[in-house]
Design a protein around this motif. Structure first.
Motif, PDB file in Angstrom:
ATOM      1  N   ALA A 225       4.563 -25.095   3.128  1.00 35.45           N
ATOM      2  CA  ALA A 225       5.635 -24.632   2.698  1.00 35.45           C
ATOM      3  C   ALA A 225       5.677 -23.084   2.814  1.00 35.45           C
ATOM      4  N   ARG A 226       4.746 -22.462   2.503  1.00 39.61           N
ATOM      5  CA  ARG A 226       4.503 -21.152   2.605  1.00 39.61           C
ATOM      6  C   ARG A 226       4.883 -20.419   4.118  1.00 39.61           C
ATOM      7  N   VAL A 227       4.294 -21.291   5.033  1.00 41.05           N
ATOM      8  CA  VAL A 227       4.486 -20.995   6.494  1.00 41.05           C
ATOM      9  C   VAL A 227       6.223 -20.955   6.755  1.00 41.05           C
ATOM     10  N   VAL A 235      13.316 -24.472   1.680  1.00 42.95           N
ATOM     11  CA  VAL A 235      12.461 -25.558   1.308  1.00 42.95           C
ATOM     12  C   VAL A 235      12.794 -26.199   0.207  1.00 42.95           C
ATOM     13  N   LEU A 236      12.532 -27.623   0.120  1.00 42.58           N
ATOM     14  CA  LEU A 236      12.321 -28.528  -1.003  1.00 42.58           C
ATOM     15  C   LEU A 236      11.245 -29.480  -0.945  1.00 42.58           C
ATOM     16  N   GLU A 278      15.266 -39.628  -3.735  1.00 40.38           N
ATOM     17  CA  GLU A 278      15.528 -38.660  -4.472  1.00 40.38           C
ATOM     18  C   GLU A 278      15.605 -37.162  -4.021  1.00 40.38           C
ATOM     19  N   ALA A 279      14.291 -37.017  -3.351  1.00 40.67           N
ATOM     20  CA  ALA A 279      13.949 -35.733  -2.847  1.00 40.67           C
ATOM     21  C   ALA A 279      14.918 -35.126  -1.402  1.00 40.67           C
ATOM     22  N   GLU A 287      21.795 -28.123   0.070  1.00 40.29           N
ATOM     23  CA  GLU A 287      21.790 -27.883   1.543  1.00 40.29           C
ATOM     24  C   GLU A 287      20.715 -26.866   1.799  1.00 40.29           C
ATOM     25  N   VAL A 288      19.470 -27.282   1.689  1.00 37.64           N
ATOM     26  CA  VAL A 288      18.216 -26.888   2.204  1.00 37.64           C
ATOM     27  C   VAL A 288      17.820 -27.061   3.789  1.00 37.64           C
ATOM     28  N   ASP A 289      17.034 -26.121   4.187  1.00 32.72           N
ATOM     29  CA  ASP A 289      16.698 -26.368   5.473  1.00 32.72           C
ATOM     30  C   ASP A 289      15.911 -27.419   5.835  1.00 32.72           C
ATOM     31  N   VAL A 290      14.770 -27.568   5.006  1.00 38.19           N
ATOM     32  CA  VAL A 290      13.572 -28.555   5.202  1.00 38.19           C
ATOM     33  C   VAL A 290      13.181 -29.297   3.810  1.00 38.19           C
ATOM     34  N   VAL A 291      13.373 -30.716   4.065  1.00 40.60           N
ATOM     35  CA  VAL A 291      12.620 -31.261   2.708  1.00 40.60           C
ATOM     36  C   VAL A 291      11.123 -31.782   3.263  1.00 40.60           C
TER      37      VAL A 291
END
Length: 404
Positions: A225-227, A235-236, A278-279, A287-291
């Protein structure tokens, strides 16, 4: 006279009884004024009577505990565990993750130190004045100890034999160049190691992270997630590892450090597939980029875990495609890690490997063994305990580091 003499004893007895009764009454009244006797434990509703003191303008304050007790404090309910957890997460300071480019340099330096025995050992053997069968056996043994694998080790030794025979003279520079070239071929720089983390068709990229407990799976999700945040990705996180105590809380804390939200259940042992669903749903709505979804990691030979993992993937795909399935492996487990990889590959289509704990060991050859057996590239490597000790894998940098 006679009659009066007969009544006198009666009168005396009556007088004595009256005096006794009067004395008892006076004693009772006086005692009640002085104190109140308690036969049981004093509680907050009992009143303490202050002793009588002469009135004075400069009277001393009553000693502690004397006087009317203050009203009992209103009982307060202890905060629930969930409230405490959220409060802890809210207090986690937000950090700025290190740039990816800087990580590569730092990780290369650490890898050079940790694998120096492997690289230097090979160079020393191949630079010998006389390379006989005993030397080649040592070369093969060095490769096997580095977990390159039997087939890959034998192939590499055969290739090196032929090249050494053709070269004739061998300076250290020539040997190093030859060994680097062959090792790079073995690690295979042609494999696609990019992470598929781009939004497509208006939906976020979904990354499923799998692996057994103890390999650093949840920690890897937090580091990845930090990367992604360092690369300006929104990110979510989804905490679908509901079977391990505190896994969801651990993941949420990692996310909070870089301002990334985490979808988790407050119920112990909740259905992992429901949390994953749910995630992804929240990721689409926000509308996040990555889950990224962290999954359960009980023993890999448990049929229940494999069935659950397949269910999680199927449920996610009802809303969005799974773009990446990353398998996290502990580099120090060697061939045992390879066995784990094979089991997971039978359930989900693994698209990439994350090797953790590659520091402090000469077993970097597991990179070659895994890729050769599964045909799946190593995409990320972790070389330390720091939050930014995770970086994309590069074949040439890896070989240069172990030959440094």
């Amino acid at each position: 006279m006679t009659d009066l003499s007969a009544l006198l004893p009666v009168i005396i007895i009556v007088g004595i009884v009256v005096l006794v009764i009067a004395g008892i009454v006076v004693g009772l009244v006086s005692g009640r004024r002085k104190k109140i006797d308690y036969t049981g434990t004093r509680d907050a509703n009992d009143q303490v009577i202050a002793p009588e003191r002469p009135a004075s303008a400069e009277s001393e304050p009553a000693p502690a505990g004397v006087g009317t007790l203050p009203p009992p404090a209103e009982p307060q309910e202890a905060p629930t565990e969930d409230v405490l957890d959220e409060a802890v997460i809210e207090r986690v300071p937000t950090e700025a993750p290190a740039p990816v480019a800087g990580r590569l340099i730092r990780l290369r330096e650490r890898l050079a130190k940790s694998n120096s025995i492997f690289g230097k050992g090979l160079l020393a053997l191949l630079s010998s004045d006389r390379i006989d069968e005993g030397v080649w056996e040592e070369v093969e043994e060095t490769l096997l100890l580095a977990d390159i694998g039997t087939d890959a080790s034998m192939d590499l030794v055969d290739t090196l034999r032929e090249r050494v025979r053709v070269m004739g003279t061998r300076s250290p520079e020539e040997v190093r160049a030859m060994l680097r070239e062959e090792l790079v071929k073995l690690v295979d720089p042609t494999m696609d190691r990019t992470l598929n983390v781009a939004r497509t068709d208006g939906k976020p990229a979904v990354v499923l992270v799998v692996g057994v407990n103890g390999v650093g799976k949840t920690t890897t999700v937090g580091k990845l997630a930090r990367v992604l945040v360092a690369e300006d990705k929104d990110v979510l996180l989804g905490a679908a590892d509901t079977f391990r105590a505190a896994a969801a809380q651990q993941l949420a804390t990692w996310g909070a450090r870089v301002g990334v939200p985490t979808v988790k259940s407050d119920v112990d042992g909740a259905d992992p597939a429901s949390v994953a669903f749910e995630a992804v749903k929240s990721g689409i709505e926000q509308e996040v980029d990555v889950v990224m979804v962290d999954t359960a990691g009980r023993l890999q030979n448990k049929v229940g875990l494999m069935d659950e993992l397949g269910k999680v993937k199927r449920v996610i795909e009802k809303q969005a495609d799974v773009d990446e399935v990353l398998l996290v492996l502990d580099a120090t487990t060697g061939q045992n890690g390879l066995a784990q990889a094979k089991v997971f590959a039978e359930v989900v289509d693994i698209t990439g490997i994350v090797l953790t704990k590659l520091d402090g060991t000469a077993k970097g050859g597991i990179v070659v063994a895994i890729q050769k057996q599964l045909g799946v590239p190593v995409k990320l490597v972790g070389l330390g305990e720091g939050p930014d000790d995770l970086a994309p894998f590069d074949a040439e940098s890896f070989v240069d580091a172990i030959l440094a």
